[in-house]
Design a protein around this motif. Structure first.
Motif, PDB file in Angstrom:
ATOM      1  N   LEU B 174     -14.994 -28.900  31.099  1.00  0.00           N
ATOM      2  CA  LEU B 174     -13.440 -28.710  31.471  1.00  0.00           C
ATOM      3  C   LEU B 174     -13.020 -27.287  31.340  1.00  0.00           C
ATOM      4  O   LEU B 174     -11.941 -27.508  31.957  1.00  0.00           O
ATOM      5  N   THR B 175     -13.836 -26.913  30.050  1.00  0.00           N
ATOM      6  CA  THR B 175     -13.185 -25.951  29.791  1.00  0.00           C
ATOM      7  C   THR B 175     -12.925 -24.837  31.367  1.00  0.00           C
ATOM      8  O   THR B 175     -12.032 -24.187  31.366  1.00  0.00           O
ATOM      9  N   ILE B 176     -13.959 -24.531  31.738  1.00  0.00           N
ATOM     10  CA  ILE B 176     -14.367 -23.815  32.948  1.00  0.00           C
ATOM     11  C   ILE B 176     -13.215 -24.691  34.296  1.00  0.00           C
ATOM     12  O   ILE B 176     -12.893 -23.707  34.280  1.00  0.00           O
ATOM     13  N   LYS B 177     -13.642 -25.874  34.287  1.00  0.00           N
ATOM     14  CA  LYS B 177     -12.892 -26.540  35.091  1.00  0.00           C
ATOM     15  C   LYS B 177     -10.963 -26.056  34.779  1.00  0.00           C
ATOM     16  O   LYS B 177     -10.125 -25.857  36.472  1.00  0.00           O
ATOM     17  N   LEU B 178     -11.076 -26.160  34.006  1.00  0.00           N
ATOM     18  CA  LEU B 178      -8.859 -26.435  33.686  1.00  0.00           C
ATOM     19  C   LEU B 178      -8.527 -24.841  33.484  1.00  0.00           C
ATOM     20  O   LEU B 178      -7.380 -24.227  33.592  1.00  0.00           O
ATOM     21  N   ARG B 179      -9.681 -23.813  34.244  1.00  0.00           N
ATOM     22  CA  ARG B 179      -9.504 -22.426  34.108  1.00  0.00           C
ATOM     23  C   ARG B 179      -8.802 -21.769  32.909  1.00  0.00           C
ATOM     24  O   ARG B 179      -8.004 -21.064  32.166  1.00  0.00           O
ATOM     25  N   LYS B 180      -9.594 -22.237  31.281  1.00  0.00           N
ATOM     26  CA  LYS B 180      -9.471 -21.663  30.684  1.00  0.00           C
ATOM     27  C   LYS B 180     -10.390 -20.150  29.439  1.00  0.00           C
ATOM     28  O   LYS B 180     -10.893 -20.470  29.789  1.00  0.00           O
ATOM     29  N   PHE B 250      -5.461 -30.569  24.356  1.00  0.00           N
ATOM     30  CA  PHE B 250      -4.839 -29.733  23.076  1.00  0.00           C
ATOM     31  C   PHE B 250      -6.119 -28.767  22.661  1.00  0.00           C
ATOM     32  O   PHE B 250      -5.579 -27.477  22.354  1.00  0.00           O
ATOM     33  N   LEU B 251      -6.931 -29.883  22.362  1.00  0.00           N
ATOM     34  CA  LEU B 251      -8.663 -29.338  22.079  1.00  0.00           C
ATOM     35  C   LEU B 251      -8.663 -27.735  22.554  1.00  0.00           C
ATOM     36  O   LEU B 251      -9.392 -26.223  23.064  1.00  0.00           O
ATOM     37  N   GLU B 252      -8.203 -27.462  24.558  1.00  0.00           N
ATOM     38  CA  GLU B 252      -8.765 -26.854  25.749  1.00  0.00           C
ATOM     39  C   GLU B 252      -7.869 -25.818  25.383  1.00  0.00           C
ATOM     40  O   GLU B 252      -8.304 -24.475  25.013  1.00  0.00           O
TER      41      GLU B 252
END
Ligand code: SF4
Lengths: 156, 289
Positions: B174-180, B250-252
């Motif tokens: 999800l970190t990749i998908k949310l561009r974080k 929030f974690l992201e």
């Protein structure tokens, strides 16, 4: 109401400054001044920018770059000259390679004096630029963008 | 899920997702700013940015670019509609991939070196997260014997009890998908200097606004998948699921603010290792019990 004044994105270019003004521009981004309060973002991309922040005077090498960045920015756009160098050439005015202020190359809307310009003054200048931005935006509605562009070119 | 609830789901998604997505982005920026000791922009800032972009003079590098970007938005919306209509998770994954490919093609079509490097990195990112997204769908199938979203939310078991590994793996990608950060290789919301703006370097004005809108739509259904892990037939589960979604987001944000950008090798290796270990082992365990 125009949204341009609520989310001005900035591109910062160093014409040939001593880096004093650049440091002050960056200081605006720190927690102390935090320009993101006004929705201001420092983009590195002329195509996303609304406000062109130039520090330092223009010299023979940087004319092309300043012109190109200005031309790549979509209307409405505003140029803010930060520091005495960008306004008139300042201490470097007599140098053999220096043309003078930024207004020798592109039309400048706001001059921020100071050597170096203080972060408060820079933020003030940008906020003043927002007014010009809103005016230009309103003018865009009246005439097609192409005509406005041609006029801006003549002005330069 | 019958036809009426599907239609309600789609209409609600079409109208509410951009609002929720934009607010989420605004809250994200505010929390990020507070984490950095700054005051931060107003919560509604993403909407101001969006409407400003619509007001700007349209500049396009070539004719096809807008077509691809609009296709990106349309397919993202279709993906979300499939999800919120209670549709098939596999179909959802395929349309999502197609949407992402449109964005990559749009960036390639501009011929700018920055956009091209951004597009290449986006492809690498897709390689990194795609296996884990497939494993997620298969995991839900192994629990509920159905790929349907509607069957998952009405099933008697809570997904996360059987799929803890897959949940961890999904949050990882999800970190990749949310561009974080540390995986915002192809384009990021901050640190604009490297690669200029990656994928979106050549897009301005309305085109950029469309990408931003698609991003909001996308974030909502990505969190929707997190929701699926918790939601089941119990009455309290939707509330718990929304709370978990917000906690994950929030974690992201926390991860985003704590890590510098990594190289693409790390993105691919780590996400595949996570998918193979926690995801695959989780499935093996499910297979044998
Ligand atoms: S105005 Fe002063 S501080 Fe700014 S670039 Fe010129 S010499 Fe340096």
């Amino acid at each position: 109401m125009s949204y341009v004044t609520k989310s001005p994105w900035i591109i910062h270019y160093d014409g040939s400054s001593c880096n004093g003004c650049d440091i002050e521009v960056l200081a605006c981004l720190t927690p102390m001044y935090d320009v993101e309060r006004f929705g201001i973002i420092n983009t590195g991309n002329p195509k996303h920018a609304d406000i062109f922040l130039v520090t330092g005077s223009v010299n023979e090498q940087s004319i092309k770059v300043v012109k190109q960045i200005y031309d790549q920015m979509p209307e409405p756009k505003v140029v803010v000259a930060v520091g005495i160098c960008a306004s008139s050439g300042g201490i470097f005015k007599e140098c053999y390679n220096v043309l003078g202020g930024i207004d020798m190359v592109v039309p400048v809307d706001v001059y921020v004096p100071g050597c170096a310009a203080r972060p408060e003054a820079i933020i003030d200048g940008v906020v003043k630029g927002l007014g010009v931005l809103a005016e230009k935006r309103a003018a865009m509605d009246k005439k097609p963008a192409a005509a406005a562009k041609a006029e801006a070119k003549e002005g330069a | 899920m019958n036809l009426t609830t599907s239609i309600i789901g789609i209409v609600a998604y079409l109208i509410l997702a951009p609002i929720a997505g934009g607010l989420l982005a605004g809250i994200d920026r505010k929390i990020s700013a507070r984490m950095q000791g700054r005051c931060g922009p107003p919560i509604l800032q993403p909407f101001y940015d969006f409407f400003k972009l619509l007001e700007k003079e349209p500049i396009t590098v070539n004719k096809v670019q807008d077509f691809y970007v609009n296709c990106f938005l349309i397919f993202i919306i279709i993906t979300g509609c499939i999800f919120f209509a209670g549709g098939d998770l596999l179909l959802f994954i395929f349309t999502l991939t197609l949407a992402s490919i449109f964005l990559v093609v749009a960036a390639f079509s501009s011929n700018s070196p920055y956009a091209q490097v951004g597009a290449e990195r986006e492809l690498l990112q897709m390689m990194a997260y795609e296996p884990m997204i497939l494993l997620t769908a298969i995991g839900f199938y192994m629990v509920n014997f159905s790929f349907k979203v509607s069957d998952t939310v009405t099933s008697d078991v809570m997904g996360i009890i059987y799929l803890p590994g897959i949940f961890i793996g999904f949050v990882f990608i999800l970190t990749i998908k949310l561009r974080k950060s540390p995986f915002d290789l192809s384009m990021s919301h901050h640190a604009h200097q490297e690669l200029v703006k990656g994928l979106t370097t050549e897009f301005s004005g309305r085109t950029l606004a469309v990408i931003e809108l698609a991003h909001w739509y996308e974030n909502i259904f990505l969190l929707g998948i997190v929701y699926l892990f918790i939601a089941h037939s119990a009455v309290w589960s939707p509330i718990a699921a929304v709370i978990v979604c917000l906690a994950v987001y929030f974690l992201e944000i926390l991860i985003d603010n704590n890590y510098a950008r990594m190289k693409w090798q790390f993105a691919i290796n780590s996400s595949w290792v996570v998918a193979l270990t926690v995801g695959f082992v989780n499935m093996l365990v499910l297979y044998f019990i």
